[in-house]
Design a protein around this motif. Structure first.
Motif, PDB file in Angstrom:
ATOM      1  N   GLU A   7       0.862  -1.192   0.000  1.00  0.00           N
ATOM      2  CA  GLU A   7       0.000   0.000   0.000  1.00  0.00           C
ATOM      3  C   GLU A   7       0.890   1.232   0.000  1.00  0.00           C
ATOM      4  OE1 GLU A   7      -2.618   2.610  -0.090  1.00  0.00           O
ATOM      5  OE2 GLU A   7      -3.651   0.739   0.355  1.00  0.00           O
ATOM      6  N   ASP A   8       0.653   2.176  -0.927  1.00  0.00           N
ATOM      7  CA  ASP A   8       1.474   3.379  -0.991  1.00  0.00           C
ATOM      8  C   ASP A   8       1.025   4.462  -0.010  1.00  0.00           C
ATOM      9  OD1 ASP A   8      -0.827   3.881  -2.437  1.00  0.00           O
ATOM     10  OD2 ASP A   8       0.184   5.001  -4.024  1.00  0.00           O
ATOM     11  N   ASP A   9      -0.151   4.340   0.552  1.00  0.00           N
ATOM     12  CA  ASP A   9      -0.640   5.282   1.563  1.00  0.00           C
ATOM     13  C   ASP A   9      -0.195   4.759   2.934  1.00  0.00           C
ATOM     14  OD1 ASP A   9      -2.080   6.700   3.474  1.00  0.00           O
ATOM     15  OD2 ASP A   9      -3.935   6.689   2.321  1.00  0.00           O
ATOM     16  N   ASN A  10       0.865   5.360   3.465  1.00  0.00           N
ATOM     17  CA  ASN A  10       1.461   4.868   4.721  1.00  0.00           C
ATOM     18  C   ASN A  10       0.495   4.908   5.894  1.00  0.00           C
ATOM     19  OD1 ASN A  10       3.952   4.239   3.567  1.00  0.00           O
ATOM     20  ND2 ASN A  10       4.687   6.336   3.830  1.00  0.00           N
ATOM     21  N   ALA A  13      -1.912   2.018   5.452  1.00  0.00           N
ATOM     22  CA  ALA A  13      -1.182   0.766   5.700  1.00  0.00           C
ATOM     23  C   ALA A  13      -0.981   0.552   7.197  1.00  0.00           C
ATOM     24  CB  ALA A  13       0.166   0.793   4.983  1.00  0.00           C
ATOM     25  N   GLY A  14      -0.703   1.639   7.932  1.00  0.00           N
ATOM     26  CA  GLY A  14      -0.542   1.537   9.384  1.00  0.00           C
ATOM     27  C   GLY A  14      -1.826   1.102  10.066  1.00  0.00           C
ATOM     28  N   HIS A  29       4.998  -4.038   5.864  1.00  0.00           N
ATOM     29  CA  HIS A  29       4.470  -3.081   4.893  1.00  0.00           C
ATOM     30  C   HIS A  29       5.503  -2.783   3.814  1.00  0.00           C
ATOM     31  CE1 HIS A  29       3.801   1.357   3.848  1.00  0.00           C
ATOM     32  NE2 HIS A  29       2.939   0.664   3.145  1.00  0.00           N
ATOM     33  N   ALA A  31       5.717  -0.163   0.325  1.00  0.00           N
ATOM     34  CA  ALA A  31       5.009   0.937  -0.339  1.00  0.00           C
ATOM     35  C   ALA A  31       5.215   0.962  -1.852  1.00  0.00           C
ATOM     36  CB  ALA A  31       5.445   2.273   0.260  1.00  0.00           C
ATOM     37  N   GLU A  32       6.283   0.346  -2.339  1.00  0.00           N
ATOM     38  CA  GLU A  32       6.597   0.392  -3.762  1.00  0.00           C
ATOM     39  C   GLU A  32       6.627  -1.018  -4.342  1.00  0.00           C
ATOM     40  OE1 GLU A  32      10.329   2.369  -4.076  1.00  0.00           O
ATOM     41  OE2 GLU A  32       9.557   4.245  -3.260  1.00  0.00           O
TER      42      GLU A  32
END
Length: 174
Positions: A7-10, A13-14, A29, A31-32
């Motif tokens: 997931e690119d939205d940190n 994702a948290g 996690h 992100a890329e």
């Protein structure tokens, strides 16, 4: 159980990691896309939550390489913009399930653990349903993101006045 969240939205994702950790998952996690594939090979998760829209990439393009390196993993594609065509494509490529965002914990668990009995699901602690204002705010954020931050285009797409959209975006619900 090991869960890889791609997931690119940190922030999102948290939230996912905290929710799923409470359900017994060890979460990691990425992100890329390149980081995700490397993590999949090194960490060997049993489950994967994959976002459809990853910055400049499309989550669909990761399903085949993820499936190749994790043949027994459960792969669930998450998207803010669900469509039948995308769902069919995701399953054809090897995803086990396809969910529209936002998905509550019970829905995520049902997708990640499809063979778990109903008794196990009932034994899980009840989660508060998402506040309608929060749900609306998250949807607005998703549409805004799809329009690359363009408030006017987002307002047109949603059929509302630009100022109304700006007021709603400024009021982040808790």
């Amino acid at each position: 159980m090991k869960l890889l969240i791609i997931e690119d939205d940190n922030a999102f994702a948290g939230v996912l990691a905290r929710r799923m950790s409470r359900q017994g998952f060890e979460c990691h996690h990425a992100a890329e896309p390149s980081e995700a594939l490397l993590s999949a090979r090194r960490w060997c998760p049993s489950h994967v939550l994959l976002d459809m829209k990853l910055a400049e990439s499309n989550g669909l393009s990761l399903i085949t390489p993820l499936r190749a390196s994790l043949p027994k993993a459960t792969i669930v594609l998450l998207t803010g913009f669900a469509s039948i065509a995308t769902a069919v494509e995701a399953v054809k490529l090897g995803a086990d399930n396809y969910l529209a965002k936002p998905a509550d914990t019970q829905t995520l668990l049902a997708a990640l653990l499809p063979h778990a009995g109903h008794a196990q699901k009932r034994a899980l602690p009840d989660e508060q349903p998402m506040n309608p204002r929060r749900l609306e705010w998250e949807h607005l954020q998703q549409v805004l993101s799809a329009n690359e931050g363009n408030v006017s285009a987002t307002a047109r797409q949603l059929g509302m006045h630009r100022r109304t959209l700006q007021r709603k975006l400024a009021k982040k619900p808790h």
